[in-house]
Motif scaffolding. Structure first.
Motif, PDB file in Angstrom:
ATOM      1  N   LEU A 281      33.450  79.207  35.678  1.00  0.00           N
ATOM      2  CA  LEU A 281      34.138  79.478  36.656  1.00  0.00           C
ATOM      3  C   LEU A 281      35.697  78.990  36.563  1.00  0.00           C
ATOM      4  O   LEU A 281      36.293  79.578  37.597  1.00  0.00           O
ATOM      5  CB  LEU A 281      33.665  78.685  37.864  1.00  0.00           C
ATOM      6  CG  LEU A 281      32.296  79.026  38.594  1.00  0.00           C
ATOM      7  CD1 LEU A 281      31.865  78.136  39.670  1.00  0.00           C
ATOM      8  CD2 LEU A 281      32.134  80.439  38.676  1.00  0.00           C
ATOM      9  N   ASN A 282      36.075  78.575  35.339  1.00  0.00           N
ATOM     10  CA  ASN A 282      37.380  77.924  35.178  1.00  0.00           C
ATOM     11  C   ASN A 282      38.141  78.669  34.005  1.00  0.00           C
ATOM     12  O   ASN A 282      39.002  78.379  33.779  1.00  0.00           O
ATOM     13  CB  ASN A 282      37.503  76.676  35.052  1.00  0.00           C
ATOM     14  CG  ASN A 282      37.388  75.937  36.475  1.00  0.00           C
ATOM     15  OD1 ASN A 282      37.479  76.745  37.472  1.00  0.00           O
ATOM     16  ND2 ASN A 282      36.919  74.613  36.530  1.00  0.00           N
ATOM     17  N   ILE A 283      37.406  79.553  33.254  1.00  0.00           N
ATOM     18  CA  ILE A 283      37.777  79.969  31.851  1.00  0.00           C
ATOM     19  C   ILE A 283      37.724  82.003  31.911  1.00  0.00           C
ATOM     20  O   ILE A 283      37.100  82.347  32.745  1.00  0.00           O
ATOM     21  CB  ILE A 283      37.182  79.491  30.637  1.00  0.00           C
ATOM     22  CG1 ILE A 283      35.731  79.825  30.872  1.00  0.00           C
ATOM     23  CG2 ILE A 283      37.397  78.023  30.854  1.00  0.00           C
ATOM     24  CD1 ILE A 283      34.759  79.391  29.529  1.00  0.00           C
ATOM     25  N   ASP A 284      38.649  82.289  30.966  1.00  0.00           N
ATOM     26  CA  ASP A 284      38.818  83.564  30.944  1.00  0.00           C
ATOM     27  C   ASP A 284      38.298  84.142  29.548  1.00  0.00           C
ATOM     28  O   ASP A 284      38.170  83.369  28.579  1.00  0.00           O
ATOM     29  CB  ASP A 284      40.480  84.063  31.001  1.00  0.00           C
ATOM     30  CG  ASP A 284      40.964  83.254  32.419  1.00  0.00           C
ATOM     31  OD1 ASP A 284      40.213  83.604  33.434  1.00  0.00           O
ATOM     32  OD2 ASP A 284      42.037  82.770  32.285  1.00  0.00           O
ATOM     33  N   PRO A 285      38.206  85.157  29.329  1.00  0.00           N
ATOM     34  CA  PRO A 285      38.211  86.031  28.049  1.00  0.00           C
ATOM     35  C   PRO A 285      39.368  85.437  27.171  1.00  0.00           C
ATOM     36  O   PRO A 285      40.248  85.234  27.447  1.00  0.00           O
ATOM     37  CB  PRO A 285      38.046  87.429  28.286  1.00  0.00           C
ATOM     38  CG  PRO A 285      37.685  87.598  29.408  1.00  0.00           C
ATOM     39  CD  PRO A 285      38.217  86.269  30.334  1.00  0.00           C
ATOM     40  N   PRO A 286      39.103  85.157  25.723  1.00  0.00           N
ATOM     41  CA  PRO A 286      37.739  85.248  24.925  1.00  0.00           C
ATOM     42  C   PRO A 286      36.700  83.985  25.340  1.00  0.00           C
ATOM     43  O   PRO A 286      35.704  84.404  24.917  1.00  0.00           O
ATOM     44  CB  PRO A 286      38.118  85.542  23.447  1.00  0.00           C
ATOM     45  CG  PRO A 286      39.398  84.589  23.389  1.00  0.00           C
ATOM     46  CD  PRO A 286      40.311  84.827  24.741  1.00  0.00           C
ATOM     47  N   ASP A 287      37.178  82.804  25.776  1.00  0.00           N
ATOM     48  CA  ASP A 287      36.550  81.723  25.624  1.00  0.00           C
ATOM     49  C   ASP A 287      35.476  81.903  26.740  1.00  0.00           C
ATOM     50  O   ASP A 287      34.207  81.687  26.416  1.00  0.00           O
ATOM     51  CB  ASP A 287      37.366  80.450  26.277  1.00  0.00           C
ATOM     52  CG  ASP A 287      38.355  80.011  25.311  1.00  0.00           C
ATOM     53  OD1 ASP A 287      37.991  80.289  23.998  1.00  0.00           O
ATOM     54  OD2 ASP A 287      39.234  79.416  25.756  1.00  0.00           O
ATOM     55  N   HIS A 288      35.539  82.718  27.887  1.00  0.00           N
ATOM     56  CA  HIS A 288      34.686  83.106  28.882  1.00  0.00           C
ATOM     57  C   HIS A 288      33.550  83.856  28.180  1.00  0.00           C
ATOM     58  O   HIS A 288      32.234  83.677  28.525  1.00  0.00           O
ATOM     59  CB  HIS A 288      35.190  83.942  30.085  1.00  0.00           C
ATOM     60  CG  HIS A 288      34.048  84.245  30.894  1.00  0.00           C
ATOM     61  ND1 HIS A 288      33.366  85.371  31.119  1.00  0.00           N
ATOM     62  CD2 HIS A 288      33.532  83.458  32.178  1.00  0.00           C
ATOM     63  CE1 HIS A 288      32.658  85.397  31.841  1.00  0.00           C
ATOM     64  NE2 HIS A 288      32.652  84.352  32.939  1.00  0.00           N
ATOM     65  N   THR A 289      34.003  84.726  27.456  1.00  0.00           N
ATOM     66  CA  THR A 289      32.837  85.834  26.572  1.00  0.00           C
ATOM     67  C   THR A 289      32.085  84.844  25.767  1.00  0.00           C
ATOM     68  O   THR A 289      30.758  85.177  25.939  1.00  0.00           O
ATOM     69  CB  THR A 289      33.618  86.996  26.194  1.00  0.00           C
ATOM     70  OG1 THR A 289      34.678  87.598  26.818  1.00  0.00           O
ATOM     71  CG2 THR A 289      32.605  87.837  25.415  1.00  0.00           C
ATOM     72  N   ARG A 290      32.708  84.083  25.137  1.00  0.00           N
ATOM     73  CA  ARG A 290      31.743  83.303  24.039  1.00  0.00           C
ATOM     74  C   ARG A 290      30.760  82.413  25.005  1.00  0.00           C
ATOM     75  O   ARG A 290      29.777  82.562  24.674  1.00  0.00           O
ATOM     76  CB  ARG A 290      32.644  82.484  23.395  1.00  0.00           C
ATOM     77  CG  ARG A 290      31.773  81.574  22.280  1.00  0.00           C
ATOM     78  CD  ARG A 290      32.858  80.635  21.477  1.00  0.00           C
ATOM     79  NE  ARG A 290      33.450  79.556  22.535  1.00  0.00           N
ATOM     80  CZ  ARG A 290      32.932  78.641  22.334  1.00  0.00           C
ATOM     81  NH1 ARG A 290      31.674  78.376  21.999  1.00  0.00           N
ATOM     82  NH2 ARG A 290      33.361  77.455  23.397  1.00  0.00           N
ATOM     83  N   LEU A 291      31.265  81.800  25.764  1.00  0.00           N
ATOM     84  CA  LEU A 291      30.488  80.830  26.615  1.00  0.00           C
ATOM     85  C   LEU A 291      29.383  81.451  27.321  1.00  0.00           C
ATOM     86  O   LEU A 291      28.080  81.353  27.255  1.00  0.00           O
ATOM     87  CB  LEU A 291      31.216  79.952  27.446  1.00  0.00           C
ATOM     88  CG  LEU A 291      32.037  78.830  26.915  1.00  0.00           C
ATOM     89  CD1 LEU A 291      32.782  77.773  28.102  1.00  0.00           C
ATOM     90  CD2 LEU A 291      31.100  77.887  25.837  1.00  0.00           C
TER      91      LEU A 291
END
Length: 464
Positions: free
Chosen positions: A138-148
């Motif tokens: 809920l607190n991160i954006d791509p690319p980190d969001h995509t990976r997680l």
């Protein structure tokens, strides 16, 4: 506010923020009171002839839908001061909501909030910053969001949810057994609240002997400030500490090959993408948000849904007849309609403009917070026929109750399973279920994001 620092741009230059439109509020035209908060020229819509309704009062919480209808018509992208003191834009129309939810110029990372000092830490989940739980979906954006999300999706699969169906039914029956012979119950505290807590604890792999601690911590979190000062932050910290220790123990004991019915935390630890695993901090944050987001949404789905059924006897009777005939279709479409009609999540979680954007004819500055009002979008007459009517058989029902785009709720399948099981079982086992007392006496919990009842007292013929 007009003297606050600007938003930092690429290259190190800073753009001065325009003065905040509220407060002070100024007259906006003939026949429009100064208190209405509508500003001439900020949108492409005409100035309304009536004052904007007051938001975020106890009266508003009881029935926010007339106020949202006013905003959709007169100020569909509306800047307001929230109870926390933070100023944010509210997006209320369906088409604008879907655009906003999918627009990657609107970041989920609070670091993009151009916040004044008094607003520091007043966005997001209380206590998550201090407990180092910010690195969740809920607190991160791509690319980190995509990976997680890809890693978590490997553990939180539709198959895993489907395999959990018998346990959800078992928990549902056990909870009903505890009050069925009494002839009365509070469906929030005795049913809607414990069901998803115990279910998600089981799914995560929290030992049974520790689950009552989770129930206490979750109870503090769901009170939204109704408990002792600092109680929410302490509960979040305790939950985070417990999860970190549990994850460490499970990592140490993890076998090389997953066994049948492996719990979700073990699945999170095991999940990998090209050799990359979740760190223990990431796994703790993900377990926390699955618990936090997964239990309160389901509490409200069951509570709001049963409240809607009990106050719409024709629709409730129609559903009971369908269940008695052994059919499941109306239950499935019915839960979707309950999500649309009075859903568990009133506003989507925070977004922050990373650059100047335009939504619904409104210019929004970089750094400004934006909140999509899901409850308003799902009553938009431009998208839904007879939007204020509860119709359990509604077919064209692409609601946004669980969001839209890359942040669509990962736990929606589990919430639907729990909602269908809980409502279907209650109506079958307690067929003459009815509200105990005047519906007007019911009170709704305070809070910005979620919408749910404090209590739901009911009566029924005792079942031995």
């Amino acid at each position: 506010m007009s003297g606050q620092p600007g938003v930092k741009r690429a290259g190190g230059t800073r753009r001065r923020r325009r003065a905040s439109p509220v407060p002070p509020r100024s007259p906006v035209g003939p026949g429009v009171p100064a208190s209405c908060g509508y500003r001439r020229g900020v949108t492409e819509h005409e100035s309304p002839a009536s004052a904007a309704p007051e938001l975020f009062t106890w009266e508003f919480a009881t029935d926010p839908y007339p106020a949202y209808a006013w905003l959709r018509e007169h100020a569909p992208v509306h800047r307001t001061r929230l109870p926390s003191g933070v100023e944010a834009w509210l997006v209320t129309r369906y088409a604008d909501a879907k655009q906003t939810l999918a627009d990657q110029r609107l970041s989920k990372n609070p670091a993009h909030h151009d916040e004044p000092a008094h607003a520091k830490g007043r966005t997001g989940i209380p206590g998550e910053r201090k407990a180092e739980l910010m690195t969740h979906l809920l607190n991160i954006d791509p690319p980190d969001h995509t990976r997680l999300r890809r890693l978590v999706s490997k553990a939180f699969t539709p198959r895993r949810v489907a395999e959990f169906t018998p346990r959800v039914q078992e928990l549902t029956d056990q909870l009903i057994d505890q009050f069925a012979a009494r002839g009365s119950a509070d469906l929030i505290h005795e049913f809607a609240f414990p069901l998803p807590i115990y279910a998600i604890c089981d799914m995560l792999g929290v030992p049974r002997e520790d689950q009552d601690d989770f129930r206490d911590w979750a109870g503090m979190m769901i009170r939204h400030g109704g408990g002792p000062r600092g109680g929410v932050a302490r509960s979040v910290k305790k939950m985070r500490g417990y999860l970190a220790e549990l994850i460490h123990r499970k990592r140490e004991a993890l076998s090389d090959v997953p066994g049948p019915g492996e719990d979700l935390i073990s699945g999170l630890i095991r999940a990998s993408d090209h050799g990359e695993h979740l760190s223990e901090n990431e796994a703790a944050a993900m377990a926390f948000i699955l618990l936090f987001a997964g239990f309160e949404t389901t509490v409200n789905l069951i509570g709001n849904g049963m409240h809607a059924l009990l106050t719409h006897p024709e629709q409730r009777a129609r559903l009971q007849a369908s269940l008695a005939a052994g059919e499941s279709g109306l239950l499935e479409t019915g839960v979707e309609e309950l999500l649309r009609y009075d859903g568990p999540v009133e506003l989507a979680t925070w977004r922050f403009a990373t650059e100047d954007v335009r939504i619904g004819g409104q210019d929004i500055a970089a750094g400004d917070p934006v909140l999509v009002v899901l409850a308003a979008a799902d009553r938009d007459p431009e998208r839904f026929e007879r939007p204020d009517t509860l119709d359990l058989a509604r077919r064209d029902n692409q609601h946004v109750g669980y969001g839209h785009g890359i942040h669509y709720c990962l736990g929606a399948p589990l919430a639907r399973l729990e909602g269908q099981t809980a409502l279907g079982t209650l109506l079958t086992r307690l067929p003459d279920l009815r509200l105990a007392g005047d519906p007007a006496d019911l009170r709704w919990r305070g809070g910005l994001i979620m919408r749910g009842l404090r209590t739901l007292p009911v009566e029924f013929t005792p079942v031995k």
